[in-house]
Design a protein around this motif. Structure first.
Motif, PDB file in Angstrom:
ATOM      1  N   ILE A   1       1.026  -1.239  -0.104  1.00  0.00           N
ATOM      2  CA  ILE A   1       0.034  -0.007   0.096  1.00  0.00           C
ATOM      3  C   ILE A   1       0.825   1.175   0.163  1.00  0.00           C
ATOM      4  CG2 ILE A   1      -1.930   1.227   1.210  1.00  0.00           C
ATOM      5  CD1 ILE A   1      -2.595  -1.495   2.863  1.00  0.00           C
ATOM      6  N   GLU A   2       0.991   2.065  -1.106  1.00  0.00           N
ATOM      7  CA  GLU A   2       1.451   3.158  -1.175  1.00  0.00           C
ATOM      8  C   GLU A   2       0.856   4.213  -2.081  1.00  0.00           C
ATOM      9  OE1 GLU A   2       6.520   3.817  -1.794  1.00  0.00           O
ATOM     10  OE2 GLU A   2       5.451   2.383  -2.715  1.00  0.00           O
ATOM     11  N   LYS A   3       1.094   5.423  -1.541  1.00  0.00           N
ATOM     12  CA  LYS A   3       0.506   6.467  -2.423  1.00  0.00           C
ATOM     13  C   LYS A   3      -1.145   6.271  -2.548  1.00  0.00           C
ATOM     14  CE  LYS A   3       4.701   7.808  -4.713  1.00  0.00           C
ATOM     15  NZ  LYS A   3       5.268   8.032  -6.050  1.00  0.00           N
ATOM     16  N   MET A   4      -1.735   5.422  -1.567  1.00  0.00           N
ATOM     17  CA  MET A   4      -3.022   5.095  -1.530  1.00  0.00           C
ATOM     18  C   MET A   4      -3.654   4.361  -2.666  1.00  0.00           C
ATOM     19  SD  MET A   4      -3.828   7.465   1.085  1.00  0.00           S
ATOM     20  CE  MET A   4      -5.522   8.010   0.976  1.00  0.00           C
TER      21      MET A   4
ATOM     22  N   TRP B   1      -0.185  -7.371   3.708  1.00  0.00           N
ATOM     23  CA  TRP B   1      -0.410  -6.240   3.240  1.00  0.00           C
ATOM     24  C   TRP B   1       0.749  -5.315   4.083  1.00  0.00           C
ATOM     25  CZ3 TRP B   1      -4.962  -8.845   3.956  1.00  0.00           C
ATOM     26  CH2 TRP B   1      -6.000  -8.766   2.812  1.00  0.00           C
ATOM     27  N   ILE B   2       1.292  -4.476   2.923  1.00  0.00           N
ATOM     28  CA  ILE B   2       2.645  -3.788   3.762  1.00  0.00           C
ATOM     29  C   ILE B   2       2.072  -2.118   3.566  1.00  0.00           C
ATOM     30  CG2 ILE B   2       4.970  -3.400   3.607  1.00  0.00           C
ATOM     31  CD1 ILE B   2       5.082  -6.259   2.261  1.00  0.00           C
ATOM     32  N   ASN B   3       1.935  -1.609   4.697  1.00  0.00           N
ATOM     33  CA  ASN B   3       1.514  -0.254   4.477  1.00  0.00           C
ATOM     34  C   ASN B   3       2.725   0.789   4.364  1.00  0.00           C
ATOM     35  OD1 ASN B   3       0.309   2.300   4.530  1.00  0.00           O
ATOM     36  ND2 ASN B   3      -1.013   1.869   6.241  1.00  0.00           N
ATOM     37  N   LYS B   4       3.076   1.355   3.234  1.00  0.00           N
ATOM     38  CA  LYS B   4       4.291   2.371   3.261  1.00  0.00           C
ATOM     39  C   LYS B   4       3.705   3.761   3.290  1.00  0.00           C
ATOM     40  CE  LYS B   4       7.439  -1.019   0.793  1.00  0.00           C
ATOM     41  NZ  LYS B   4       8.191  -1.003  -0.347  1.00  0.00           N
TER      42      LYS B   4
END
Length: 105
Positions: free
Chosen positions: A31-34, A51-54
């Protein structure tokens, strides 16, 4: 000799069954830049989605009435897929973030 052969066959069978159970995969979704990447996932029952939230904000991966995974900023969360189905998921906090997972037997 026969007992040794039976013991060897048992070991091979046990090892083989262990490798079947070990075939579950982990599918990583960043998850990057929404955005969920990849947004379309194909998996098998028993596989896991990580899920990896950046992003600097929290997100969810939600399937209404099924699961709601909260992924804090800078963290990763894993969910094991338990049944065959095709479902759309989204972020409750940012409903424009969407994805789809198809789980096969």
């Amino acid at each position: 000799m026969v007992l040794q052969l039976k013991a060897w066959i048992s070991v091979v069978l046990i090892m083989g069954l262990g490798s079947i159970a070990a075939r579950a995969e982990t599918i990583r979704v960043t998850i990057e830049k929404m955005v969920f990447t990849p947004a379309v996932i194909t998996a098998k029952v028993g596989d896991r989605i990580e899920w990896i939230n950046k992003d600097i904000v929290d997100h969810t991966a939600t399937v209404k009435g099924r699961w709601d995974v909260v992924i804090s900023s800078g963290k990763a969360v894993t969910l094991q897929l338990e049944r065959a189905e095709s479902v759309d998921f989204y972020c409750r906090f940012h409903p424009n973030m969407k994805g789809r997972v198809t789980v096969t037997p």
